[in-house]
Design an enzyme around this catalytic site. Structure first.
Site, mmCIF file in Angstrom:
data_model
loop_
_atom_site.group_PDB
_atom_site.id
_atom_site.type_symbol
_atom_site.label_atom_id
_atom_site.label_comp_id
_atom_site.label_asym_id
_atom_site.label_seq_id
_atom_site.Cartn_x
_atom_site.Cartn_y
_atom_site.Cartn_z
ATOM 1 N N ASN A 180 13.277 -18.416 -5.435
ATOM 2 C CA ASN A 180 13.779 -19.583 -4.704
ATOM 3 C C ASN A 180 12.727 -20.204 -3.782
ATOM 4 O O ASN A 180 13.053 -21.043 -2.952
ATOM 5 C CB ASN A 180 15.087 -19.252 -3.970
ATOM 6 C CG ASN A 180 14.893 -18.220 -2.874
ATOM 7 O OD1 ASN A 180 13.788 -18.025 -2.370
ATOM 8 N ND2 ASN A 180 15.973 -17.552 -2.495
ATOM 9 N N HIS A 256 16.752 -19.622 6.381
ATOM 10 C CA HIS A 256 16.790 -18.189 6.064
ATOM 11 C C HIS A 256 17.561 -17.457 7.156
ATOM 12 O O HIS A 256 17.341 -17.683 8.335
ATOM 13 C CB HIS A 256 15.380 -17.610 5.949
ATOM 14 C CG HIS A 256 15.396 -16.159 5.559
ATOM 15 N ND1 HIS A 256 15.326 -15.736 4.253
ATOM 16 C CD2 HIS A 256 15.522 -15.039 6.311
ATOM 17 C CE1 HIS A 256 15.391 -14.418 4.220
ATOM 18 N NE2 HIS A 256 15.507 -13.968 5.445
ATOM 19 N N GLU A 367 3.454 7.063 -5.006
ATOM 20 C CA GLU A 367 4.501 7.866 -4.375
ATOM 21 C C GLU A 367 5.760 7.058 -4.103
ATOM 22 O O GLU A 367 6.864 7.616 -4.059
ATOM 23 C CB GLU A 367 3.975 8.476 -3.070
ATOM 24 C CG GLU A 367 2.842 9.490 -3.252
ATOM 25 C CD GLU A 367 1.490 8.845 -3.481
ATOM 26 O OE1 GLU A 367 1.370 7.603 -3.334
ATOM 27 O OE2 GLU A 367 0.536 9.567 -3.825
ATOM 28 N N PHE A 392 1.177 12.905 1.576
ATOM 29 C CA PHE A 392 1.323 11.671 0.803
ATOM 30 C C PHE A 392 2.790 11.236 0.672
ATOM 31 O O PHE A 392 3.063 10.111 0.251
ATOM 32 C CB PHE A 392 0.644 11.783 -0.553
ATOM 33 C CG PHE A 392 -0.820 12.098 -0.428
ATOM 34 C CD1 PHE A 392 -1.602 11.463 0.528
ATOM 35 C CD2 PHE A 392 -1.425 13.052 -1.238
ATOM 36 C CE1 PHE A 392 -2.953 11.763 0.671
ATOM 37 C CE2 PHE A 392 -2.775 13.359 -1.112
ATOM 38 C CZ PHE A 392 -3.537 12.715 -0.152
ATOM 39 N N ARG A 474 -0.599 25.751 1.199
ATOM 40 C CA ARG A 474 -1.657 25.958 0.221
ATOM 41 C C ARG A 474 -2.071 27.433 0.111
ATOM 42 O O ARG A 474 -2.200 27.953 -0.995
ATOM 43 C CB ARG A 474 -2.870 25.099 0.587
ATOM 44 C CG ARG A 474 -4.010 25.228 -0.393
ATOM 45 C CD ARG A 474 -5.146 24.268 -0.036
ATOM 46 N NE ARG A 474 -6.225 24.369 -0.987
ATOM 47 C CZ ARG A 474 -7.164 25.301 -0.936
ATOM 48 N NH1 ARG A 474 -7.180 26.194 0.024
ATOM 49 N NH2 ARG A 474 -8.116 25.332 -1.865
#
Lengths: 617, 617
Positions: A180, A256, A367, A392, A474
């Site tokens: 639009n 808007h 991600e 991440f 880890r």
């Protein structure tokens, strides 16, 4: 796949009625986005009453076509469409945005016809990818539609979803962009240059059509072409005008997010629209039903997952146990699926892929769409485990926020948490993920320290109602629990306790072992401390905390995370009103590359630091 | 813009030496990504020794060409290139990843030749857009290069940056994608189909070249063509092989993030590479200097900003005061720039645009590149204020995380915080932003309650070293401070105090007024409370908190934010070791649409809720 074309005069009147109700409801609410609804009126009419197959009385029907309203601020026209379809009386739309109504300013799954909450632009297509993958998973022919705005097409997340939709060849997915031209504050970047937008969608592998978005016949033809397209998704770029149908609003700046004024302004608009009603000969529409009956009610029970088989003292990273546990669970529950962002060999989700390649979805390094697709999958009945390095997941923070609002059961897993990853350095260290995940209401935040608890917590996460997060590490850590031990959400494990404990140390993940070492060191000096593994960071074990607060003089939290928002915060929130002494050990500055043990000490969370803190009390 | 082409045999030897040093340093470190460096060796050689203009002794030179190493895991070859250029001895690269060295696993601005930290893939091009905008801002002809991997091109953030680079017509920006085909765990989505990738870059408006990334002459020609291209940025897609130059590594799976084994494996690789050295006739390279001398040292002082001119009792939203204050500051400091994501008329950054259109950057609805570009601008001397709805800053959470690691002075402003926005509903309510921003070490987290404090805090944020965040509100609130009042970071304002205070209530933003109302209500019953405006949520005013802890029996925090990670956490962290009674009022569930006042009460942060909580103590 052909279906009877709805008569155009009828659809035209539907579009006009949707416009009228969008205006009336936003005027009544005194806020909202009518002009954004008006550009989409023909699209919505053609979709709802000429294209989609659904059962009005059962919007969640598992074989019904889906619409994800990515441009969520057009909520009023979505509500108007469902009213038009007969789900509830039209007058109910006038409750828009009221505290007493579920017809909120932007759609949420409080409504049975909303799969995922929208309103953060650019997210809907990712959820639609997940919904389309789910249809494939359950062997259903339902189609998924997503209505986007042109403004939101600037979001990178849209292009992640575009790439994923093409990669998976989702010909059961159809996007419609309501072009639009006008954003919130100005013209969009491409305005009405639909060809430029088409070039982008084609470049990302989509079958792309450009149509007049106010031409119902053109829209019907486009939907039919999309249905007939195989091997790739379709994007229909619809040229529209914001505020279409009301001369003083149409294609004008400044409309808007602005309702029409009650009285003359609204009345004039509605009168102008009513003049657009045509003779439809009293035609009625028949909404095609889903192609298979609903089997809702046949709920899959939680399977009985056999205990893992570790030996105490085995050195196993929790990230590896996550992969093992997920694979074992996948064998018992076909709803379990795994999603990856090209780190499967670090998170060990590759074990799941090897066992169940058809339930493993590769999103490459993207991600946002990985999490967005998980939302769509979860909303449609899957139990999705998207996983990557925990740091991440922050890339998808806004999706995770919206997953919380949606209450969908995505089961996030983040590996490589904290400074204990070592030499890769701060960009790879999650140190804020607990804060992010704890700020999702109802999200279970789980942080195992050993392989046994990791495997159990995968199962707990899977069947937790709503979102869950598993944080893994880890380094390899020793197995300390018996295989049969239970790890309920909201629980904890007291690992050292005596009636002489001067303080309680709560560890999580790698710091459980630092706390145990500290307890040994202090014991050599005759100082006893209680050590608790707070594996359920949220909800936290309040009863155990209160006992510790009564029985020991102070509580220390130790976490491989910044001091803000994580375990320390969880404990402080639970015990704050009691006035307990609480000391937090956590990372207080941006860390750096180095060996894990050196970093754990340098950034303040080692056994030596715990010993010093206890002595200081 | 022509420059002498460096002799190819010399460049070829440079590339080989860069490979050797990348291998040797990662072998020594025992971790790292040598194969990723090896694919980029010719690109780095051609860039550093045949293309870029810089001053080796002064890498931060404000007119020197920039390289943003978006594929941050190729850090060793960046370090090797600077060693080759002579910034430090080659042997120093062997300290890679050691705790004693700033040559970290991924680049950070601890190194003078790194503008922004990389290592979270897909972020570099956004920072490069900011760097290129900065060149335009200061009227410099420096060029900005960004080296991307093909894997990271799946990130939506890359496409946001692509759209922005084209929109701004940044012909001083040149991207190079090292298309080595292999991601971490498998082949990338497009593999070596460079034409498919080229179609995407062209669709996003970039001048796009496809070259053999191991052909130095082709690379030199491509860089020259990029320099000669006007009106749009250039993307050079370089077809390369991961592990290039060592036969047992080149184009092989399983070599991502894996150093060669010391001894035989490394020795064999280096021997093979050494055989590739050619006779370069003893040629040496001359690195062209920047086109203008550095003026570093001529630091711009903090201007004396006149006090605002409000009248107590004026009703002004803090978001509006933000826009006013930013515009007033912009008139006094040309380094101040504003960045928007198509909400300028809601955040009031449109006031700045009207006054300084050339320092206002529109990113449309793309928050990641907005924040990424701010990082690049900040790293190059600007004082950038990216602003949007606070909830949508979560879209850029990973960029904000990396801005924290980079220590760059981006000044984020988030409006429409909390449930007090009302009817738009939860998707538009920031309720986790304080948690996100407090988890950035060194970030000033500021939350004004009135227009005076908002304007002052804009100035404080601007000159705070490092990142800062200003949280503003949608509703109008009364001005309560004198215009001349000071609002230092780390301070607070005690608004009500007596020697009979039973409790201290800390409010922030809209809840300051709820706390004041509660104080009035309680006073009617003869109960005195202390009220503090904790406008500096981070760092928090520890002295005032400690005084309150000594002088009153309990402390209540009240915030329009989830109870986790925000003001309550800040206070708990500061006072935890003292064992003070702390009660938190905050949002505890997903909220919904409704009138602001109703929501503030329903979700537990109204004056009535404060009164009840105080009485319960």
């Amino acid at each position: 796949m052909s279906r009877p074309a709805a008569p155009l005069p009828l659809l035209k009147n539907v579009a006009t009625r949707l416009r009228i109700l969008s205006i009336r409801s936003t005027t009544e609410a005194g806020s909202g986005h009518p002009s954004t609804c008006m550009s989409a009126a023909e699209i919505m009419a053609a979709l709802f009453f000429g294209e989609m197959r659904y059962e009005v009385a059962n919007p969640r029907h598992e074989h019904a076509d889906r619409l994800v309203m990515s441009k969520g601020h057009a909520a009023p026209i979505l509500y108007a469409a469902w009213a038009e379809a007969g789900l509830f009386p039209r007058e109910q739309v006038m409750d828009l945005r009221k505290i007493t109504s579920d017809l909120e300013g932007h759609p949420t799954p409080r409504l049975p016809f909303v799969d995922v909450a929208t309103g953060s632009l650019g997210q809907g297509l990712g959820a639609a990818v997940g919904s389309a993958l789910n249809a494939r998973r359950i062997g259903s022919d339902y189609r998924t539609y997503a209505l986007l705005g042109d403004g939101e097409s600037a979001e990178g997340a849209v292009w992640e979803a575009a790439a994923a939709g093409a990669y998976f060849g989702l010909d059961n997915l159809c996007g419609i962009t309501d072009v639009n031209r006008l954003g919130q504050s100005r013209q969009t970047q491409l305005g009405h240059d639909l060809e430029q937008l088409a070039v982008r969608w084609r470049a990302f592998g989509w079958h792309t059509l450009v149509v007049d978005g106010h031409d119902l016949a053109a829209l019907q033809a486009a939907f039919a072409e999309a249905r007939a397209t195989s091997g790739r998704p379709t994007m229909i770029l619809a040229r529209t005008f914001k505020g279409r149908g009301v001369s003083f609003v149409e294609d004008k700046d400044g409309w808007h997010g602005r309702p029409l004024k009650p009285g003359q302004e609204t009345d004039a608009a509605i009168a102008e629209l009513e003049r657009q009603l045509v003779d439809d000969g009293g035609a009625t529409f028949g909404i095609p039903a889903p192609s298979a009956p609903s089997t809702a009610g046949a709920a899959t029970p939680r399977p009985d997952v056999p205990a893992p088989a570790y030996t105490r003292g085995d050195l196993v990273a929790t990230r590896e146990a996550f992969g093992t546990g997920l694979t074992r669970l996948g064998a018992l529950d076909a709803r379990v699926v795994a999603l990856d962002a090209d780190v499967k060999n670090s998170t060990f989700s590759d074990r799941f892929e090897k066992a169940f390649p058809e339930r493993f979805y590769q999103f490459f390094i993207a991600e946002q769409v990985m999490v967005g697709a998980a939302m769509g999958l979860a909303a449609r009945g899957a139990i999705p485990f998207p996983s990557t390095f925990a740091c991440f997941l922050s890339r998808a923070a806004d999706f995770i926020r919206m997953a919380g609002i949606s209450g969908v059961g995505i089961k996030l897993a983040g590996s490589h948490a904290g400074v204990s990853i070592g030499e890769d350095g701060p960009s790879q260290m999650a140190l804020e993920d607990l804060a992010m995940m704890r700020a999702v209401p109802g999200c279970a935040v789980l942080y195992p320290c050993d392989a046994v608890s990791a495997e159990h917590l995968v199962v707990e996460a899977a069947y937790h109602p709503g979102p869950a997060y598993i944080r893994t590490s880890r380094p390899k850590t020793p197995v300390i629990y018996a295989n049969e031990e239970a790890f309920p959400i909201g629980g904890s494990k007291t690992l050292r306790t005596s009636d002489r404990d001067v303080a309680t140390v709560l560890g999580v993940g790698v710091t459980v072992f630092e706390a145990l070492k500290a307890a040994d060191l202090l014991a050599q000096e005759g100082i006893a401390i209680r050590v608790i593994d707070a594996y359920s960071v949220q909800p936290i074990d309040v009863a155990a905390l209160e006992r510790a607060a009564r029985e020991t003089k102070a509580i220390l939290t130790v976490e491989d995370h910044y001091v803000t928002g994580g375990l320390g915060d969880a404990v402080a929130e639970a015990l704050g009103p009691r006035g307990v002494r609480l000391v937090r050990l956590g990372v207080r500055e941006v860390p750096r590359s180095g060996p894990p043990d050196v970093l754990i000490d340098r950034f303040g969370i080692s056994a030596a630091r715990i010993v010093a803190a206890v002595k200081q009390l």
